[in-house]
Motif scaffolding. Structure first.
Motif, PDB file in Angstrom:
ATOM      1  N   GLN A   1       0.962  -1.279  -0.028  1.00 62.10           N
ATOM      2  CA  GLN A   1       0.056  -0.065  -0.026  1.00 62.10           C
ATOM      3  C   GLN A   1       0.760   1.392  -0.065  1.00 62.10           C
ATOM      4  N   PRO A   2       0.526   2.420  -0.658  1.00 60.19           N
ATOM      5  CA  PRO A   2       1.231   3.500  -0.514  1.00 60.19           C
ATOM      6  C   PRO A   2       1.458   4.209   0.894  1.00 60.19           C
ATOM      7  N   ILE A   3       2.458   4.761   1.090  1.00 60.94           N
ATOM      8  CA  ILE A   3       2.480   5.251   2.237  1.00 60.94           C
ATOM      9  C   ILE A   3       1.676   6.525   2.543  1.00 60.94           C
ATOM     10  N   ILE A   4       1.000   6.706   3.421  1.00 62.40           N
ATOM     11  CA  ILE A   4      -0.072   7.904   3.951  1.00 62.40           C
ATOM     12  C   ILE A   4       0.376   8.507   5.110  1.00 62.40           C
ATOM     13  N   ASN A   5      -0.312   9.486   5.666  1.00 64.80           N
ATOM     14  CA  ASN A   5      -0.242  10.229   6.787  1.00 64.80           C
ATOM     15  C   ASN A   5       1.474  10.510   6.892  1.00 64.80           C
ATOM     16  N   VAL A   6       1.660  11.092   6.066  1.00 70.12           N
ATOM     17  CA  VAL A   6       3.046  11.447   6.039  1.00 70.12           C
ATOM     18  C   VAL A   6       3.029  13.101   5.554  1.00 70.12           C
ATOM     19  N   ALA A   7       3.977  13.864   6.029  1.00 69.75           N
ATOM     20  CA  ALA A   7       4.095  15.279   5.822  1.00 69.75           C
ATOM     21  C   ALA A   7       5.296  15.542   4.583  1.00 69.75           C
ATOM     22  N   TRP A   8       5.190  16.790   4.112  1.00 70.57           N
ATOM     23  CA  TRP A   8       6.394  17.041   3.363  1.00 70.57           C
ATOM     24  C   TRP A   8       7.698  16.823   4.194  1.00 70.57           C
ATOM     25  N   ASN A   9       7.725  17.235   5.542  1.00 74.43           N
ATOM     26  CA  ASN A   9       8.880  17.118   6.243  1.00 74.43           C
ATOM     27  C   ASN A   9       9.455  15.842   6.464  1.00 74.43           C
ATOM     28  N   ASP A  10       8.330  14.812   6.582  1.00 70.89           N
ATOM     29  CA  ASP A  10       8.717  13.459   6.620  1.00 70.89           C
ATOM     30  C   ASP A  10       9.337  13.063   5.429  1.00 70.89           C
ATOM     31  N   ALA A  11       8.809  13.473   4.315  1.00 70.98           N
ATOM     32  CA  ALA A  11       9.422  13.081   3.154  1.00 70.98           C
ATOM     33  C   ALA A  11      10.654  13.454   2.821  1.00 70.98           C
ATOM     34  N   GLN A  12      11.101  14.605   3.403  1.00 73.98           N
ATOM     35  CA  GLN A  12      12.358  15.038   3.258  1.00 73.98           C
ATOM     36  C   GLN A  12      13.417  14.192   4.173  1.00 73.98           C
ATOM     37  N   GLU A  13      12.797  13.701   5.533  1.00 80.98           N
ATOM     38  CA  GLU A  13      13.706  12.876   6.173  1.00 80.98           C
ATOM     39  C   GLU A  13      13.918  11.417   5.494  1.00 80.98           C
ATOM     40  N   TYR A  14      13.060  11.186   4.916  1.00 76.92           N
ATOM     41  CA  TYR A  14      13.131   9.597   4.050  1.00 76.92           C
ATOM     42  C   TYR A  14      14.168   9.832   3.056  1.00 76.92           C
ATOM     43  N   VAL A  15      13.899  10.841   2.212  1.00 78.27           N
ATOM     44  CA  VAL A  15      15.123  11.127   1.088  1.00 78.27           C
ATOM     45  C   VAL A  15      16.424  11.483   1.729  1.00 78.27           C
ATOM     46  N   THR A  16      16.677  11.968   2.613  1.00 77.49           N
ATOM     47  CA  THR A  16      18.037  12.325   3.252  1.00 77.49           C
ATOM     48  C   THR A  16      18.646  10.749   3.791  1.00 77.49           C
ATOM     49  N   TRP A  17      17.578   9.990   4.284  1.00 77.17           N
ATOM     50  CA  TRP A  17      18.068   8.576   4.699  1.00 77.17           C
ATOM     51  C   TRP A  17      18.548   7.682   3.500  1.00 77.17           C
ATOM     52  N   LEU A  18      17.720   7.835   2.298  1.00 76.82           N
ATOM     53  CA  LEU A  18      18.257   7.219   1.146  1.00 76.82           C
ATOM     54  C   LEU A  18      19.620   7.599   0.635  1.00 76.82           C
ATOM     55  N   CYS A  19      19.716   8.832   0.741  1.00 75.29           N
ATOM     56  CA  CYS A  19      21.138   9.369   0.291  1.00 75.29           C
ATOM     57  C   CYS A  19      22.261   8.928   1.267  1.00 75.29           C
ATOM     58  N   GLU A  20      21.827   8.676   2.709  1.00 76.81           N
ATOM     59  CA  GLU A  20      22.981   8.419   3.469  1.00 76.81           C
ATOM     60  C   GLU A  20      23.029   6.801   3.398  1.00 76.81           C
ATOM     61  N   GLN A  21      22.032   6.066   2.977  1.00 78.76           N
ATOM     62  CA  GLN A  21      22.324   4.628   2.734  1.00 78.76           C
ATOM     63  C   GLN A  21      23.228   4.139   1.668  1.00 78.76           C
ATOM     64  N   CYS A  22      22.852   4.816   0.588  1.00 77.52           N
ATOM     65  CA  CYS A  22      23.791   4.510  -0.652  1.00 77.52           C
ATOM     66  C   CYS A  22      24.603   5.492  -1.464  1.00 77.52           C
ATOM     67  N   GLY A  23      24.474   6.634  -0.810  1.00 83.70           N
ATOM     68  CA  GLY A  23      25.392   7.757  -1.339  1.00 83.70           C
ATOM     69  C   GLY A  23      24.872   8.309  -2.779  1.00 83.70           C
ATOM     70  N   GLN A  24      23.568   8.073  -3.007  1.00 81.64           N
ATOM     71  CA  GLN A  24      22.932   8.710  -4.241  1.00 81.64           C
ATOM     72  C   GLN A  24      22.189   9.949  -4.143  1.00 81.64           C
ATOM     73  N   PRO A  25      21.857  10.655  -5.078  1.00 83.01           N
ATOM     74  CA  PRO A  25      21.226  12.034  -4.842  1.00 83.01           C
ATOM     75  C   PRO A  25      19.753  11.901  -4.940  1.00 83.01           C
ATOM     76  N   TYR A  26      19.386  11.193  -3.958  1.00 85.70           N
ATOM     77  CA  TYR A  26      17.695  11.090  -3.533  1.00 85.70           C
ATOM     78  C   TYR A  26      17.280  12.387  -3.195  1.00 85.70           C
TER      79      TYR A  26
END
Length: 431
Positions: A270-295
């Motif tokens: 199911q698509p993630i719901i109940n997330v704010a723009w700020n939450d989305a920023q935390e997620y893409v920052t985490w992706l960048c940290e995990q693999c060193g790619q420009p998410y």
């Protein structure tokens, strides 16, 4: 090693597992299907047979029904907590080996939470689940068959290795072989940087007319004026909105303490719901940290370019909303006006992207502006660092007018709701 191993609780999930095994044998005749007792010769040691079978398999399918987690041992206590429990041993063997471990959610079951599993099985919650419903059994199994067809069957050397910083693992479609590269692959390629990360599709460079004409039915003034935007280089876009399974992998690593409620609609695909723009920023920052790619999040222009996929109509498929083309309130789908749908339940657009229309509103990077007067013409995000942020695409709750390609919405960056999600981009920001 190309086999498929089905693990399940005989007490509660035998019917689903048997039906799934029969369908997989019919649809994948070249892939051996190991269905425990049904595949063990009389008098054979059960443990030895299980170990041998797993050694010949590329995929472990863990069938999880509503009662799977709490099946009791005859002497008391949950079976899953028993170190000699065969289901537990099967999953442990899969997690420790090079198998692709896929939780298969049946009967409306939700993915177990990390605190509900024994420590040894906690990594299971990081595996992207596939949901199979009774009402949509043939379609859901068909999607599983497609996914299994993309899993390499050539042996341990073909299993996905852990991603490394600066050296992401890229799985090119339709070929199942693994290519290791630092560069963005060719447009149309489907890839991801690790088993717990979103699938990405490379969208080509190009030019398009952003916004809606004054003659478009349902148009709002904030959709104009129309203007030409040039996307100078290809960029990778999430094939689907970010899913609960992907977000829950983020949670398991303590990347966030926000575990969004799923409204009782299940998690997994199911698509993630109940997330704010700020939450989305935390997620893409985490992706960048995990693999060193420009998410990052898509810019609003990139989002519309990707959603249109070369079209200039009200919807990617034409001017009429039709029936069952997407999940919004009057789209005549199984979920319309009721809840979100599993990602990929509808066909992709011409760029290979699913659910750009309906299902969940998707946060993009830009601040809200009332019109496009002064908007960038190169696809970059239009930001001034204050006020509300832009949402695109419409949702399961909204009508066809809001779900047009040009439709726009706004909200504050800390706002959460059950129709708000997001999609990722992987590309350097346009400067």
């Amino acid at each position: 090693m190309s086999g498929l191993f089905i693990s399940y609780r005989r007490e509660v999930d035998a019917g689903w597992a048997g039906r799934l095994a029969a369908d997989l044998k019919r649809n994948l005749p070249d892939r051996p299907v190991f269905h425990d007792i049904a595949s063990i010769e009389i008098g054979e040691d059960f443990g030895i047979a299980i170990e041998r079978a797993l050694g010949h398999c590329a995929v472990l399918l863990v069938v999880i029904g509503p009662g799977w987690l709490n099946v009791q041992h005859p002497h008391g206590g949950r079976r899953i907590d028993d170190e000699d429990d065969w289901v537990r041993l099967e999953i442990l063997a899969g997690l420790k080996g090079n198998l692709r471990v896929v939780p298969v959610l049946m009967g409306g079951a939700a993915m177990p939470r990390v605190n509900q599993l024994p420590d040894a099985l906690k990594p299971l919650v990081r595996r992207n689940a596939h949901e199979i419903t009774d009402k949509r059994w043939d379609y859901d199994v068909g999607e599983l068959v497609k996914a299994l067809g993309r899993v390499s069957s050539g042996g341990k050397g073909d299993a996905e290795p852990p991603s490394q910083v600066g050296h992401p693992t890229i799985v090119a479609a339709p070929s199942p072989h693994i290519v290791v590269t630092k560069d963005l692959p060719a447009p149309g390629t489907v890839f991801r940087h690790g088993p717990d990360f979103p699938e990405l599709v490379v969208v080509p460079a190009g030019r398009f007319l952003m916004g809606s004409p004054t003659t478009e039915k349902g148009r709002s003034d904030d959709e104009g004026p129309q203007h030409v935007v040039t996307i100078a280089r290809p960029f990778a876009v999430g094939r689907y909105p970010v899913t609960f399974a992907e977000w829950d992998a983020f949670t398991v690593t303590s990347g966030t303490y926000h575990r969004p409620p799923d409204q009782g609609w299940s998690r997994g695909r199911q698509p993630i719901i109940n997330v704010a723009w700020n939450d989305a920023q935390e997620y893409v920052t985490w992706l960048c940290e995990q693999c060193g790619q420009p998410y990052r999040l898509l810019s609003e222009a990139e989002w519309e370019y990707a959603a249109r996929a070369g079209s200039r109509t009200r919807y990617p498929w034409g001017h009429a909303w039709g029936e069952n083309n997407a999940n919004f309130s009057n789209s005549e789908s199984h979920w319309s006006g009721k809840q979100t749908s599993p990602v990929g339940s509808f066909g992709a657009n011409a760029y290979g992207l699913h659910d750009m229309i309906g299902n969940v509103w998707e946060w993009v990077q830009d601040n809200w502006h009332d019109t496009y007067l002064g908007a960038p013409a190169d696809g970059r995000a239009w930001e001034d660092g204050k006020g509300q942020r832009v949402l695109r695409g419409g949702s399961w709750f909204d009508g066809s007018i809001d779900c047009r390609v040009a439709g726009r919405h706004k909200d504050f960056p800390d706002f959460r709701n059950n129709d708000l999600g997001f999609r990722v981009c992987c590309a350097p920001s346009i400067s």
